[in-house]
Design a protein around this motif. Structure first.
Motif, PDB file in Angstrom:
ATOM      1  N   ASP A 149      -2.002  12.069   6.252  1.00 49.98           N
ATOM      2  CA  ASP A 149      -3.424  11.695   6.203  1.00 49.98           C
ATOM      3  C   ASP A 149      -3.968  11.496   4.786  1.00 49.98           C
ATOM      4  O   ASP A 149      -5.180  11.405   4.594  1.00 49.98           O
ATOM      5  N   ALA A 150      -3.076  11.420   3.790  1.00 45.88           N
ATOM      6  CA  ALA A 150      -3.546  11.057   2.446  1.00 45.88           C
ATOM      7  C   ALA A 150      -3.982   9.597   2.465  1.00 45.88           C
ATOM      8  O   ALA A 150      -3.382   8.771   3.160  1.00 45.88           O
ATOM      9  N   PRO A 151      -5.031   9.239   1.727  1.00 42.61           N
ATOM     10  CA  PRO A 151      -5.511   7.851   1.763  1.00 42.61           C
ATOM     11  C   PRO A 151      -4.493   6.886   1.190  1.00 42.61           C
ATOM     12  O   PRO A 151      -3.754   7.203   0.249  1.00 42.61           O
TER      13      PRO A 151
ATOM     14  N   THR B 160       2.376   9.991   5.478  1.00 40.96           N
ATOM     15  CA  THR B 160       1.234  10.091   4.564  1.00 40.96           C
ATOM     16  C   THR B 160       0.549  11.448   4.640  1.00 40.96           C
ATOM     17  O   THR B 160      -0.129  11.848   3.710  1.00 40.96           O
TER      18      THR B 160
ATOM     19  N   THR C 257       0.336   5.941  -0.882  1.00 38.79           N
ATOM     20  CA  THR C 257      -0.525   7.030  -1.327  1.00 38.79           C
ATOM     21  C   THR C 257      -0.424   7.156  -2.848  1.00 38.79           C
ATOM     22  O   THR C 257       0.470   6.573  -3.479  1.00 38.79           O
TER      23      THR C 257
ATOM     24  N   ALA D 104      -1.485   2.886  11.505  1.00 37.81           N
ATOM     25  CA  ALA D 104      -1.879   4.101  10.781  1.00 37.81           C
ATOM     26  C   ALA D 104      -1.330   5.339  11.466  1.00 37.81           C
ATOM     27  O   ALA D 104      -0.869   6.275  10.802  1.00 37.81           O
TER      28      ALA D 104
ATOM     29  N   ARG E 209       1.518   8.648  10.042  1.00 42.24           N
ATOM     30  CA  ARG E 209       0.895   9.951   9.785  1.00 42.24           C
ATOM     31  C   ARG E 209       1.872  10.990   9.255  1.00 42.24           C
ATOM     32  O   ARG E 209       1.539  11.770   8.371  1.00 42.24           O
TER      33      ARG E 209
ATOM     34  N   TYR F 123       0.823  -1.198   0.000  1.00 43.47           N
ATOM     35  CA  TYR F 123       0.000   0.000   0.000  1.00 43.47           C
ATOM     36  C   TYR F 123       0.866   1.261   0.000  1.00 43.47           C
ATOM     37  O   TYR F 123       1.963   1.287   0.548  1.00 43.47           O
TER      38      TYR F 123
ATOM     39  N   GLY G 177      -3.808   3.224  -0.650  1.00 54.02           N
ATOM     40  CA  GLY G 177      -4.463   2.279  -1.528  1.00 54.02           C
ATOM     41  C   GLY G 177      -3.495   1.226  -2.017  1.00 54.02           C
ATOM     42  O   GLY G 177      -2.269   1.383  -1.908  1.00 54.02           O
TER      43      GLY G 177
ATOM     44  N   THR H 196      -8.675  -4.378   7.400  1.00 53.68           N
ATOM     45  CA  THR H 196      -8.265  -2.986   7.281  1.00 53.68           C
ATOM     46  C   THR H 196      -6.992  -2.743   8.082  1.00 53.68           C
ATOM     47  O   THR H 196      -6.651  -3.510   8.995  1.00 53.68           O
TER      48      THR H 196
END
Length: 527
Positions: free
Chosen positions: A121-123, A119, A60, A112, A116, A58, A125, A106
């Motif tokens: 807080d960008a999703p 990322t 961003t 997560a 931080r 995964y 995927g 998840t």
């Protein structure tokens, strides 16, 4: 909560297996096994069978994890199925910290939170799917101790997204060997194994991880700190200052995660990173536009302030505990250690909660975003495109004058609170001058290194003095609390005197150290 292991490994290109080789050793030909068995200290190599692993990686959309050499995957199959987060270890290029959480649909919340700063807080995927056939062998010493594990992997990768620069559906495949140390084995074992592998024609992989290799093969990964357009030419002031900012920006992002993991000294190092970035904005304001950097600097000041109670409590507790430990036991009256421990524990819990709240706040997220924008679109001024040897010495001279003004004024004051405060302000100026010299050292060489060395000596004496001021304030408060509780305050008064003598000694040494700075002086333009 995720479990943590330190993974120390090296990767190698796997040699082609003979066409007629079948069975569990099909991807681990005799040359490899012979090389492993011949490594010094290895007495036995044992086959552990075959595993089928299926992992989805995964990131961003713009590859923020890849840019920071961070790997996040959800893997099924094998002995350690679950979520894996791998973080680089700056002090060891062969090592990474692997955090493992149980298999779930998840991403676990604790992982997560650790991501931080990377990322913002960008999703996240799915980016890649890697299916691996792994043949495992373990390496043992003469007494049966597990030394390392060798995994020969046949990897099939598929790109799941089209960004950044990749093509969804693109595939690649390769074979590689991983050698991972077991925890008690010495790091030198990797070197001894590599000697044997090299002699057998087996060489290091071009990539540090499967994730990085698959990204490269299916589309180029993003860079850590993209160069601005147009980028300052090498040797210019802008190039040097941006390189310095990039280093400490990367450190800040990584240390954010370290603080969340409660790693030793992480709060201190994060505070240092904030100060170095803010100091560079101030020292090199002729290179970067202050209209853009000043607001970011104020937010860095806020973050440093939120970290301060935790760090100050660490420093003060260690200092006072050392004083108690080195005092004649016959002079330690009453429950001094217990009182100090009670004071420290209460303040540590409060400070830790304050740090966590700051790191989880929208304000901190906005700061991280602002720093990322500065990295990709720095507000360069005309001086940024001039030679570094002309521009940087001017900034050093300005910081030197600021230090001289503050320190000379402080030394002229009589002893007392006013002098203590002035010396503390001079300490801040010394730290800024030192940081500016460190940023300029790659361009200015030995003159900057010598100047930094002398300024650091002054800063350290000023630091001893300020630490003593803070310690004496705490010792007086401890004495008041002890007296109110019916305990003897003798020991706290004794330590107060020790700290006062230490501060006076630092003040006596300060003029000579300052003369050395004046004699050296900051580097000259063009020198």
């Amino acid at each position: 909560m995720a479990s943590v292991t330190r993974e120390t490994e090296r990767k190698y290109e796997a040699p082609d297996a003979p066409e007629d080789t079948e069975g569990p050793d099909a991807a681990a030909p005799g040359a490899l096994l012979d090389a492993l068995a011949r490594a010094e200290g290895v007495a036995r190599v044992t086959g552990r069978g075959v595993e089928e692993l299926d992992a989805v990686y995964y990131d961003t959309d713009d590859g923020r994890l890849a840019a920071t050499r961070t790997t996040l995957r959800r893997r099924t199959g094998g002995h350690d199925a679950g979520w894996h987060l791998k973080l680089p270890v700056p002090t060891d290029g062969d090592a990474r910290d692997e955090l493992h959480a149980p298999l779930a649909d998840t991403l676990p919340a604790d992982l997560a939170r650790l991501l931080r700063s990377r990322t913002r807080d960008a999703p996240l995927g799915p980016v890649l799917r890697l299916r691996t056939t792994r043949r495992r062998h373990t390496l043992h010493g003469a007494d049966g101790t597990l030394l390392a594990e060798a995994a020969t992997d046949t990897v099939r990768a598929e790109r799941l997204d089209g960004a950044p620069g990749g093509l969804a559906g693109a595939t690649t495949a390769w074979r590689e060997i991983e050698i991972e140390l077991a925890e008690p084995a010495p790091a030198s074992l990797l070197d001894r194994i590599e000697e044997r592998l090299t002699a057998a024609g087996i060489h290091r992989s071009r990539d540090r991880s499967k994730f990085a290799r698959a990204l490269t093969d299916t589309g180029p990964p993003p860079e850590t700190w993209p160069a601005p357009e147009p980028a300052p030419a090498p040797g210019t002031a802008g190039a040097e200052v941006l390189a310095h900012l990039a280093r400490w920006h990367r450190a800040l992002v990584a240390l954010d995660t370290d603080v969340r993991r409660d790693l030793p000294d992480s709060v201190h190092q994060l505070r240092v990173a904030t100060r170095r970035l803010r100091s560079a904005f101030k020292s090199y304001r002729k290179v970067l536009d202050r209209a853009v950097t000043d607001p970011v600097g104020e937010e860095l000041k806020w973050l440093a302030g939120e970290l301060a109670p935790a760090r100050d409590n660490e420093v003060l507790t260690a200092r006072l505990a050392h004083l108690l430990d080195t005092t004649d036991p016959t002079l330690v009256l009453g429950p001094a250690q217990a009182r100090l421990r009670l004071r420290s524990t209460a303040r540590a819990a409060e400070a830790r909660n304050r740090v966590r709240a700051a790191l989880d706040s929208p304000r901190h997220l906005a700061l991280l975003t602002a720093l990322a924008h500065l990295a990709t679109d720095p507000p360069l001024r005309p001086a940024a495109h001039r030679p570094a040897r002309e521009v940087l010495p001017t900034a050093l001279a300005r910081d030197h004058r600021r230090l001289a003004t503050r320190l000379d004024a402080a030394l002229a004051l009589p002893p007392g609170p006013g002098r203590d405060h002035a010396l503390h302000q001079a300490r801040k100026a010394a730290k800024r001058a030192r940081y500016a010299a460190e940023a300029a050292r790659p361009a200015l060489g030995k003159p900057a290194r010598r100047y930094r060395k002398h300024v650091k000596a002054v800063q350290q004496l000023l630091g001893v003095h300020q630490d003593s001021v803070v310690a004496r304030q705490a010792l007086r408060q401890l004495a008041v609390e002890a007296h109110a509780a019916g305990e003897s305050a003798f020991t706290w008064g004794l330590l107060y005197g020790t700290e006062q003598a230490r501060a006076e000694a630092a003040e006596r040494d300060l003029p000579e150290a300052w003369r050395a700075v004046r004699d050296e002086g900051p580097p000259k333009p063009g020198g």
